[in-house]
Enzyme design. Structure first.
Site, PDB file in Angstrom:
ATOM      1  N   PRO A  89       0.828  -1.218   0.000  1.00  0.00           N
ATOM      2  CA  PRO A  89       0.000   0.000   0.000  1.00  0.00           C
ATOM      3  C   PRO A  89       0.864   1.271   0.000  1.00  0.00           C
ATOM      4  O   PRO A  89       0.381   2.336  -0.345  1.00  0.00           O
ATOM      5  CB  PRO A  89      -0.810  -0.100   1.294  1.00  0.00           C
ATOM      6  CG  PRO A  89      -0.717  -1.524   1.726  1.00  0.00           C
ATOM      7  CD  PRO A  89       0.590  -2.041   1.189  1.00  0.00           C
ATOM      8  N   GLU A 116       0.343  -7.090   8.558  1.00  0.00           N
ATOM      9  CA  GLU A 116       0.587  -5.679   8.873  1.00  0.00           C
ATOM     10  C   GLU A 116       1.760  -5.138   8.080  1.00  0.00           C
ATOM     11  O   GLU A 116       1.892  -3.954   7.872  1.00  0.00           O
ATOM     12  CB  GLU A 116       0.843  -5.508  10.375  1.00  0.00           C
ATOM     13  CG  GLU A 116      -0.362  -5.812  11.234  1.00  0.00           C
ATOM     14  CD  GLU A 116      -1.609  -5.044  10.810  1.00  0.00           C
ATOM     15  OE1 GLU A 116      -1.552  -3.802  10.763  1.00  0.00           O
ATOM     16  OE2 GLU A 116      -2.639  -5.679  10.529  1.00  0.00           O
ATOM     17  N   ARG A 154      -0.029  -7.980 -21.231  1.00  0.00           N
ATOM     18  CA  ARG A 154      -0.691  -7.434 -22.427  1.00  0.00           C
ATOM     19  C   ARG A 154       0.297  -6.831 -23.418  1.00  0.00           C
ATOM     20  O   ARG A 154       0.030  -6.780 -24.608  1.00  0.00           O
ATOM     21  CB  ARG A 154      -1.677  -6.326 -22.046  1.00  0.00           C
ATOM     22  CG  ARG A 154      -2.950  -6.799 -21.404  1.00  0.00           C
ATOM     23  CD  ARG A 154      -3.883  -5.642 -21.145  1.00  0.00           C
ATOM     24  NE  ARG A 154      -4.441  -5.097 -22.375  1.00  0.00           N
ATOM     25  CZ  ARG A 154      -4.075  -3.974 -22.957  1.00  0.00           C
ATOM     26  NH1 ARG A 154      -3.125  -3.236 -22.434  1.00  0.00           N
ATOM     27  NH2 ARG A 154      -4.642  -3.577 -24.061  1.00  0.00           N
ATOM     28  N   ASP A 169      -4.711   1.811 -26.885  1.00  0.00           N
ATOM     29  CA  ASP A 169      -5.721   1.722 -25.848  1.00  0.00           C
ATOM     30  C   ASP A 169      -5.806   2.980 -25.000  1.00  0.00           C
ATOM     31  O   ASP A 169      -4.805   3.652 -24.800  1.00  0.00           O
ATOM     32  CB  ASP A 169      -5.452   0.516 -24.944  1.00  0.00           C
ATOM     33  CG  ASP A 169      -6.715  -0.304 -24.762  1.00  0.00           C
ATOM     34  OD1 ASP A 169      -7.771   0.328 -24.619  1.00  0.00           O
ATOM     35  OD2 ASP A 169      -6.634  -1.533 -24.792  1.00  0.00           O
TER      36      ASP A 169
HETATM   37  C1  9D3 Z   1      -3.938  -2.057   8.992  1.00  0.00           C
HETATM   38  C2  9D3 Z   1      -2.832  -2.241   8.081  1.00  0.00           C
HETATM   39  N1  9D3 Z   1      -2.576  -1.083   7.217  1.00  0.00           N
HETATM   40  C3  9D3 Z   1      -2.117   0.108   7.969  1.00  0.00           C
HETATM   41  C4  9D3 Z   1      -1.664   1.229   7.094  1.00  0.00           C
HETATM   42  C5  9D3 Z   1      -1.499  -1.492   6.354  1.00  0.00           C
HETATM   43  C6  9D3 Z   1      -1.899  -2.508   5.336  1.00  0.00           C
HETATM   44  C7  9D3 Z   1      -1.049  -3.576   5.089  1.00  0.00           C
HETATM   45  C8  9D3 Z   1      -1.364  -4.497   4.114  1.00  0.00           C
HETATM   46  C9  9D3 Z   1      -3.060  -2.398   4.620  1.00  0.00           C
HETATM   47  C10 9D3 Z   1      -3.385  -3.337   3.618  1.00  0.00           C
HETATM   48  C11 9D3 Z   1      -2.528  -4.379   3.393  1.00  0.00           C
HETATM   49  C12 9D3 Z   1      -2.843  -5.348   2.345  1.00  0.00           C
HETATM   50  N2  9D3 Z   1      -2.713  -4.719   1.011  1.00  0.00           N
HETATM   51  C13 9D3 Z   1      -1.655  -4.897   0.236  1.00  0.00           C
HETATM   52  O1  9D3 Z   1      -0.775  -5.651   0.598  1.00  0.00           O
HETATM   53  C14 9D3 Z   1      -1.549  -4.184  -1.018  1.00  0.00           C
HETATM   54  C15 9D3 Z   1      -2.387  -3.184  -1.616  1.00  0.00           C
HETATM   55  C16 9D3 Z   1      -3.593  -2.562  -1.179  1.00  0.00           C
HETATM   56  O2  9D3 Z   1      -4.169  -2.814  -0.097  1.00  0.00           O
HETATM   57  N3  9D3 Z   1      -4.163  -1.614  -2.013  1.00  0.00           N
HETATM   58  C17 9D3 Z   1      -3.626  -1.271  -3.202  1.00  0.00           C
HETATM   59  N4  9D3 Z   1      -2.496  -1.813  -3.644  1.00  0.00           N
HETATM   60  C18 9D3 Z   1      -1.901  -2.757  -2.842  1.00  0.00           C
HETATM   61  S1  9D3 Z   1      -0.467  -3.545  -3.227  1.00  0.00           S
HETATM   62  C19 9D3 Z   1      -0.477  -4.427  -1.846  1.00  0.00           C
END
Ligand code: 9D3
Length: 250
Positions: A89, A116, A154, A169
């Site tokens: 994220p 986490e 792709r 595209d």
């Molecule tokens: C409560 C945990 N969060 C606090 C900021 C961190 C968190 C860690 C892992 C939140 C979601 C995740 C799982 N998501 C991913 O590993 C992830 C992801 C996403 O949630 N949204 C967009 N792209 C991606 S790439 C990996």
């Protein structure tokens, strides 16, 4: 192109074995291998996570299985140094342009984050790229890994039948697509726009371009760059009474 994916949920990746990507792999243009992170543990419990140093809730993915997995993948690959993508994220957002850049590589390794978080040494010492697919919270990096693999594949020659359609595209041109219709000409009282039945190819082309402009302005004004508009685009927007909305922004 070769793509290796390292995950604690290898069984989640069947979508990559079917449809377009499945056929591309049979044809030898693409090779996707999914690796179970647990296979790279050495303890009796095959533990992939542990409590965070410094305390706090949740678990952190341990570094050793990721490093061992990448060593194994590298050893069995004849390709040059791979890009190593960590899904997270906190990553840079995946775009059309970035997917195209990844497609220029011979070899990608995608490491799926989870829980986490992941030990920071994986991010700092192993990953070359950290990628998010958008601003929404998912439960893990598996869907993002599949999204990345699909968007990249792709661009591999021969994976999508019509190479021209890959190039032109949406996004690359900066405009959304126009509306599509097929038979019947009327369904439940809803008619296909008459211009599409007119046989006037120039009128159809102009209508489609006007629709693309109108849609993009309504839904994704961020994609419309005033300087990229042609004289015809301005005329079409003017006819739709939308020209001020482009030139008047900012
Ligand atoms: C409560 C945990 N969060 C606090 C900021 C961190 C968190 C860690 C892992 C939140 C979601 C995740 C799982 N998501 C991913 O590993 C992830 C992801 C996403 O949630 N949204 C967009 N792209 C991606 S790439 C990996």
């Amino acid at each position: 192109m070769r793509i290796d994916i390292v995950t604690i949920f290898p069984e989640a990746f069947t979508p990559l074995q079917v449809s377009l990507l499945g056929r591309a792999q049979e044809g030898g243009r693409l090779q996707i291998t999914v690796w179970d992170l647990r296979e790279f543990t050495t303890d009796r419990h095959r533990q992939v996570d542990d409590a965070p140093y410094g305390g706090g809730a949740g678990m952190v993915l341990k570094p050793e299985p990721f490093f061992e997995a990448v060593d194994t993948i590298r050893a069995e690959s004849s390709k040059t140094s791979p890009r190593i993508i960590l899904t997270s994220p906190q990553g840079v957002r995946l775009t059309h342009a970035l997917a195209q850049e990844f497609a220029g590589e011979e070899h990608l390794i995608i490491l799926c984050g989870h829980y986490e978080g992941i030990d920071e040494r994986v991010r700092e010492q192993l990953a070359t790229d950290e990628i998010s697919i958008g601003d929404y919270v998912l439960t893990g990096g598996e869907l993002p890994a599949m999204v990345i693999a699909d968007a990249v594949a792709r661009f591999v020659p021969g994976v999508v039948g019509d190479t021209a359609s890959v190039e032109v595209d949406s996004f690359s041109e900066g405009l959304l697509d126009y509306p599509h219709y097929t038979r019947p000409a009327e369904y439940r009282g809803w008619s296909v726009p008459s211009v599409l039945l007119s046989g006037d190819h120039e009128a159809i082309r102009r209508w489609r371009q006007a629709q693309r402009l109108r849609r993009t302005l309504a839904r994704r004004p961020d994609l419309l760059k005033a300087e990229a508009l042609s004289d015809e685009d301005r005329r079409l927007l003017d006819e739709l009474d939308l020209e001020d909305e482009v030139s008047g922004r900012e």
